[in-house]
Write an enzyme that holds these catalytic residues in place. Structure first.
Site, mmCIF file in Angstrom:
data_model
loop_
_atom_site.group_PDB
_atom_site.id
_atom_site.type_symbol
_atom_site.label_atom_id
_atom_site.label_comp_id
_atom_site.label_asym_id
_atom_site.label_seq_id
_atom_site.Cartn_x
_atom_site.Cartn_y
_atom_site.Cartn_z
ATOM 1 N N PHE A 249 68.260 57.513 50.950
ATOM 2 C CA PHE A 249 68.278 56.231 50.232
ATOM 3 C C PHE A 249 68.570 56.456 48.754
ATOM 4 C CE2 PHE A 249 63.641 57.271 50.634
ATOM 5 C CZ PHE A 249 63.314 57.434 49.304
ATOM 6 N N VAL B 119 68.700 41.819 38.601
ATOM 7 C CA VAL B 119 67.705 40.828 39.028
ATOM 8 C C VAL B 119 67.846 39.541 38.205
ATOM 9 C CG1 VAL B 119 65.220 40.314 39.034
ATOM 10 C CG2 VAL B 119 66.058 42.434 40.011
ATOM 11 N N GLY C 168 70.198 41.624 34.043
ATOM 12 C CA GLY C 168 70.662 42.689 34.931
ATOM 13 C C GLY C 168 70.829 42.228 36.366
ATOM 14 N N LYS D 67 54.491 44.556 45.680
ATOM 15 C CA LYS D 67 55.908 44.871 45.441
ATOM 16 C C LYS D 67 56.149 46.375 45.608
ATOM 17 C CE LYS D 67 60.068 44.983 44.409
ATOM 18 N NZ LYS D 67 61.131 44.527 45.260
ATOM 19 N N LEU D 68 55.285 47.196 44.994
ATOM 20 C CA LEU D 68 55.444 48.649 45.124
ATOM 21 C C LEU D 68 55.300 49.072 46.579
ATOM 22 C CD1 LEU D 68 53.405 50.351 42.224
ATOM 23 C CD2 LEU D 68 55.845 49.912 42.363
ATOM 24 N N CYS E 288 65.453 51.356 42.870
ATOM 25 C CA CYS E 288 64.067 50.942 43.150
ATOM 26 C C CYS E 288 63.237 51.930 43.958
ATOM 27 C CB CYS E 288 64.079 49.596 43.860
ATOM 28 S SG CYS E 288 64.730 48.290 42.816
ATOM 29 N N ARG F 244 77.335 57.688 57.668
ATOM 30 C CA ARG F 244 76.844 56.318 57.872
ATOM 31 C C ARG F 244 77.069 55.828 59.297
ATOM 32 N NH1 ARG F 244 73.700 54.067 53.644
ATOM 33 N NH2 ARG F 244 74.491 54.897 51.704
ATOM 34 N N GLU G 144 60.294 40.342 42.597
ATOM 35 C CA GLU G 144 61.553 39.966 43.264
ATOM 36 C C GLU G 144 61.822 40.931 44.421
ATOM 37 O OE1 GLU G 144 63.465 37.243 42.995
ATOM 38 O OE2 GLU G 144 64.148 38.261 44.797
ATOM 39 N N ASP H 196 69.693 38.946 26.662
ATOM 40 C CA ASP H 196 69.693 40.411 26.794
ATOM 41 C C ASP H 196 70.059 41.001 25.439
ATOM 42 O OD1 ASP H 196 70.096 42.242 29.678
ATOM 43 O OD2 ASP H 196 70.437 43.196 27.723
HETATM 44 P P1 NAD Z 1 68.896 46.250 34.884
HETATM 45 O O1 NAD Z 1 68.840 47.532 34.159
HETATM 46 O O2 NAD Z 1 70.114 45.901 35.683
HETATM 47 O O3 NAD Z 1 68.673 45.038 33.851
HETATM 48 C C1 NAD Z 1 67.669 45.013 32.900
HETATM 49 C C2 NAD Z 1 68.228 44.399 31.618
HETATM 50 O O4 NAD Z 1 67.152 44.185 30.693
HETATM 51 C C3 NAD Z 1 69.250 45.268 30.890
HETATM 52 O O5 NAD Z 1 70.481 44.579 30.783
HETATM 53 C C4 NAD Z 1 68.609 45.526 29.510
HETATM 54 O O6 NAD Z 1 69.552 45.556 28.459
HETATM 55 C C5 NAD Z 1 67.675 44.337 29.375
HETATM 56 N N1 NAD Z 1 66.572 44.538 28.419
HETATM 57 C C6 NAD Z 1 65.724 45.583 28.322
HETATM 58 N N2 NAD Z 1 64.832 45.362 27.337
HETATM 59 C C7 NAD Z 1 65.135 44.166 26.796
HETATM 60 C C8 NAD Z 1 64.567 43.386 25.735
HETATM 61 N N3 NAD Z 1 63.494 43.810 25.064
HETATM 62 N N4 NAD Z 1 65.137 42.200 25.434
HETATM 63 C C9 NAD Z 1 66.210 41.749 26.117
HETATM 64 N N5 NAD Z 1 66.779 42.441 27.135
HETATM 65 C C10 NAD Z 1 66.250 43.632 27.470
HETATM 66 O O7 NAD Z 1 67.604 46.201 35.810
HETATM 67 P P2 NAD Z 1 67.428 45.406 37.200
HETATM 68 O O8 NAD Z 1 68.032 46.193 38.319
HETATM 69 O O9 NAD Z 1 67.815 43.994 36.983
HETATM 70 O O10 NAD Z 1 65.844 45.515 37.385
HETATM 71 C C11 NAD Z 1 64.956 44.794 36.565
HETATM 72 C C12 NAD Z 1 63.556 44.899 37.152
HETATM 73 O O11 NAD Z 1 63.537 44.297 38.453
HETATM 74 C C13 NAD Z 1 63.047 46.331 37.357
HETATM 75 O O12 NAD Z 1 61.660 46.353 37.129
HETATM 76 C C14 NAD Z 1 63.335 46.597 38.827
HETATM 77 O O13 NAD Z 1 62.460 47.549 39.369
HETATM 78 C C15 NAD Z 1 63.085 45.236 39.442
HETATM 79 N N6 NAD Z 1 63.828 44.974 40.700
HETATM 80 C C16 NAD Z 1 65.124 45.376 40.833
HETATM 81 C C17 NAD Z 1 65.829 45.074 41.998
HETATM 82 C C18 NAD Z 1 67.252 45.507 42.190
HETATM 83 O O14 NAD Z 1 67.756 45.402 43.307
HETATM 84 N N7 NAD Z 1 67.942 45.989 41.182
HETATM 85 C C19 NAD Z 1 65.213 44.330 43.011
HETATM 86 C C20 NAD Z 1 63.896 43.905 42.824
HETATM 87 C C21 NAD Z 1 63.223 44.230 41.655
HETATM 88 C C1 UDX Z 2 65.476 47.509 47.896
HETATM 89 C C2 UDX Z 2 64.605 46.584 48.756
HETATM 90 O O1 UDX Z 2 65.208 46.440 50.056
HETATM 91 C C3 UDX Z 2 64.448 45.231 48.095
HETATM 92 O O2 UDX Z 2 63.556 44.407 48.839
HETATM 93 C C4 UDX Z 2 63.893 45.440 46.690
HETATM 94 O O3 UDX Z 2 63.764 44.205 46.028
HETATM 95 C C5 UDX Z 2 64.781 46.368 45.894
HETATM 96 O O4 UDX Z 2 64.926 47.618 46.593
HETATM 97 P P1 UDX Z 2 68.082 47.796 47.512
HETATM 98 O O5 UDX Z 2 67.702 49.103 46.927
HETATM 99 O O6 UDX Z 2 68.983 46.904 46.748
HETATM 100 O O7 UDX Z 2 66.776 46.936 47.847
HETATM 101 O O8 UDX Z 2 68.816 48.029 48.936
HETATM 102 P P2 UDX Z 2 68.303 48.419 50.385
HETATM 103 O O9 UDX Z 2 69.087 47.634 51.343
HETATM 104 O O10 UDX Z 2 66.844 48.379 50.522
HETATM 105 O O11 UDX Z 2 68.806 49.925 50.510
HETATM 106 C C6 UDX Z 2 68.239 50.964 49.742
HETATM 107 C C7 UDX Z 2 68.834 52.295 50.176
HETATM 108 O O12 UDX Z 2 68.429 52.604 51.503
HETATM 109 C C8 UDX Z 2 70.362 52.309 50.194
HETATM 110 O O13 UDX Z 2 70.809 53.551 49.718
HETATM 111 C C9 UDX Z 2 70.710 52.126 51.653
HETATM 112 O O14 UDX Z 2 71.938 52.680 52.014
HETATM 113 C C10 UDX Z 2 69.556 52.875 52.313
HETATM 114 N N1 UDX Z 2 69.296 52.425 53.690
HETATM 115 C C11 UDX Z 2 68.877 51.144 53.920
HETATM 116 C C12 UDX Z 2 69.464 53.309 54.754
HETATM 117 O O15 UDX Z 2 69.839 54.476 54.559
HETATM 118 N N2 UDX Z 2 69.187 52.868 56.009
HETATM 119 C C13 UDX Z 2 68.767 51.602 56.296
HETATM 120 O O16 UDX Z 2 68.537 51.292 57.466
HETATM 121 C C14 UDX Z 2 68.604 50.709 55.194
#
Ligand code: NAD
Ligand code: UDX
Length: 470
Positions: free
Chosen positions: A276, A16, A14, A224-225, A280, A448, A169, A37
């Site tokens: 926002f 990440v 995905g 992270k949280l 996440c 914005r 991440e 995946d």
């Molecule tokens: P995503 O939904 O884009 O991707 C997750 C993928 O995992 C999907 O494609 C799904 O099909 C696959 N999957 C689920 N179960 C599976 C299994 N058993 N075997 C193989 N594949 C499987 O999610 P994401 O946005 O990449 O987020 C992943 C994690 O990282 C979450 O915990 C999220 O909170 C965290 N995270 C996300 C971001 C972000 O910006 N999106 C940033 C930091 C951390």
């Molecule tokens: C966030 C965290 O920033 C990142 O570290 C974590 O790993 C995943 O979650 P992301 O959600 O991809 O990243 O984008 P981010 O730039 O944080 O923006 C999140 C939301 O806040 C967006 O809707 C953005 O438009 C909003 N935002 C951000 C504002 O409204 N104002 C700001 O100043 C910054």
């Protein structure tokens, strides 16, 4: 002492898993990186020769994919085979909010994590370092360890052992490649020094060692949280003040600049907006609230729930304001929606404030003309059909919106345009051209603060800016 890593498997291709593994493959040419995946379409898209078809849009990603894919970066659905051949496995699967059962609406749904741990336990061979990349509730490593420990030998009788690390991440979408190439810090939580050093040795290929922070596993999971909770709190803080500015004649841009000049506060993350979005912030705060309640800390959970309350209020007050400015009725009025993704430079729409604002306006009887430079028709349809289905009792017709291929088309015949995402092109709108296409009296709502509102006013448009007013 470190362990020689020849094969990495990442479960989850995905937002990440894909970019993170692409950057690891770029910097670690002697390691084979297999991203797996269960979603066949996603893997097909990752393997597409047409780079416009990659499943996620992220600046700089396609360039890395061209260089690494087929060399030491591979995308496939062969989950079990790639688990078996891996020395190190990253778990990067989704951990959304639970929709039903105990903790519904707050706790993280760990069913995909549970499934991954079981697959790893069953198919891994020899010693495997398992890395939590997904964002997880504190103590999940305990659960993973217990599941992994349920299988001690391979069918051939070979002993299997595991070491579990937390390595959350911090990338943001839209800047993911830069965030991965130049991270503020890399966080590694764990107990076994050899495994920690092995993961450090991978990052050291491109990250300066002083940026690699090691902690105990629980601090890492929790940080992270908390990192996301603090960032989201900042946005709710500035959004709450945007409303006060509109009432008092203060200007939110000036206030942000003034307070951000204090180094202790800092300049970043002080942009007001429609609330926002993204997959996440909301999910992780809800999870934090759930954890606090679980540990008997209702005051702490109430404190953090306010961050979400303000976020929802900010989005809603924008919908309400649009209705008020358009004389209290939207029936059969055309409204152009500029931007549908939750932020610029991504095609991700998860939790985008645009969804709820569109839903509110549809409920009021508006006809929406939606334009986003990267979000596809299918994705807009998916999000709006979902909310239409939910609200079928309220008679929202699913035909009341149109997908527009350009900003100009989205503005044709409109009574109002709402800028919801800060895409660069919306900062360069030719208001002379656009005002000719709109129906007078026409409104621009800039949530914005990126458009040239002076120029828009000169062309006879009414302008409302978040945190400034009209
Ligand atoms: P995503 O939904 O884009 O991707 C997750 C993928 O995992 C999907 O494609 C799904 O099909 C696959 N999957 C689920 N179960 C599976 C299994 N058993 N075997 C193989 N594949 C499987 O999610 P994401 O946005 O990449 O987020 C992943 C994690 O990282 C979450 O915990 C999220 O909170 C965290 N995270 C996300 C971001 C972000 O910006 N999106 C940033 C930091 C951390
Ligand atoms: C966030 C965290 O920033 C990142 O570290 C974590 O790993 C995943 O979650 P992301 O959600 O991809 O990243 O984008 P981010 O730039 O944080 O923006 C999140 C939301 O806040 C967006 O809707 C953005 O438009 C909003 N935002 C951000 C504002 O409204 N104002 C700001 O100043 C910054």
């Amino acid at each position: 002492m470190t362990i020689k890593i020849k094969n990495i498997c990442c479960i989850g291709a995905g937002y990440v898993g894909g970019p993170t593994m692409a950057v690891i493959a770029k910097h670690c040419k002697d390691i084979q990186v297999n991203v797996v995946d269960i979603n066949k379409k996603r893997i097909n898209d990752w393997n597409s020769n047409n780079l416009d078809k990659l499943p996620i849009y992220e600046p700089g990603l396609a360039e890395i994919i061209i260089k690494t894919r087929g060399n030491n970066l591979h995308f496939s659905n062969l989950v079990q085979e790639n688990i078996a051949s891996a020395d190190m496995i990253f778990i990067s699967v989704n951990t959304p909010t639970k929709k039903s059962g105990f903790g519904a609406g707050k706790a993280s749904d760990l069913k995909w994590i549970d499934l991954c741990a079981r697959e790893i336990s069953k198919y891994a061979c020899g010693h495997t370092i398992v890395v939590e990349k997904s964002t997880l509730p504190i103590k999940t490593a305990d659960t993973i360890k217990q599941i992994l420990g349920s299988s001690k030998k391979t069918p051939a009788g070979e002993l299997k052992t595991f070491s579990v690390l937390s390595n959350p991440e911090f990338l943001s979408e839209g800047t993911a490649i830069n965030d991965l190439e130049n991270p503020d810090r890399i966080l590694i939580g764990g107990e076994e020094k050899e495994s920690i050093d092995t993961l450090i040795s991978i990052y050291k290929n491109w990250v300066p060692e002083e940026k690699i922070l090691t902690t105990n596993i629980w601090s890492s999971e929790l940080s992270k949280l908390i990192s996301n909770a603090f960032l989201a709190q900042r946005i709710s803080s500035i959004n709450s003040i945007s409303a006060l500015c509109e009432k008092t004649g203060a200007n939110i841009k000036e206030v942000s600049l003034a307070i951000g000049g204090d180094k202790r506060i800092g300049k970043k993350f002080l942009n007001t907006g429609p609330g926002f979005g993204g997959s996440c912030f909301k999910k992780d705060i809800l999870n934090l609230i759930y954890i606090c309640n679980h540990y008997g800390l209702p005051e702490v959970s109430n404190y953090w729930s306010k961050v979400i309350d303000i976020n929802q209020w900010q989005t809603k007050r924008i919908s309400r304001l649009v209705v008020e400015k358009l004389f209290g009725t939207l029936t059969s009025k055309r409204i152009g929606i500029l931007g549908f993704s939750y932020k610029a430079n991504t095609n991700d729409t998860r939790e985008s404030p645009a969804i709820n604002i569109c839903k509110d306006l549809l409920e009021e009887g508006a006809i929406l003309q939606i334009y986003d430079p990267k979000v596809s028709f299918e994705q807009v349809e998916y999000e709006l059909e979902n909310c239409v289905e939910l609200d079928s009792k309220k008679n929202i017709s699913k035909f009341n919106w149109i997908y527009s291929e350009t900003m100009e088309k989205a503005s044709e015949g409109c009574d109002a345009l709402i800028i919801l995402t800060e895409w660069d092109e919306f900062s360069k709108i030719d208001w002379g051209l656009i005002s000719d296409k709109m129906r007078s009296p026409a409104w621009i709502f800039d949530t914005r603060l990126i458009s040239n509102s002076k120029e828009a006013t000169n062309y006879g448009l009414n302008v409302w800016n978040v945190g400034i007013g009209d």
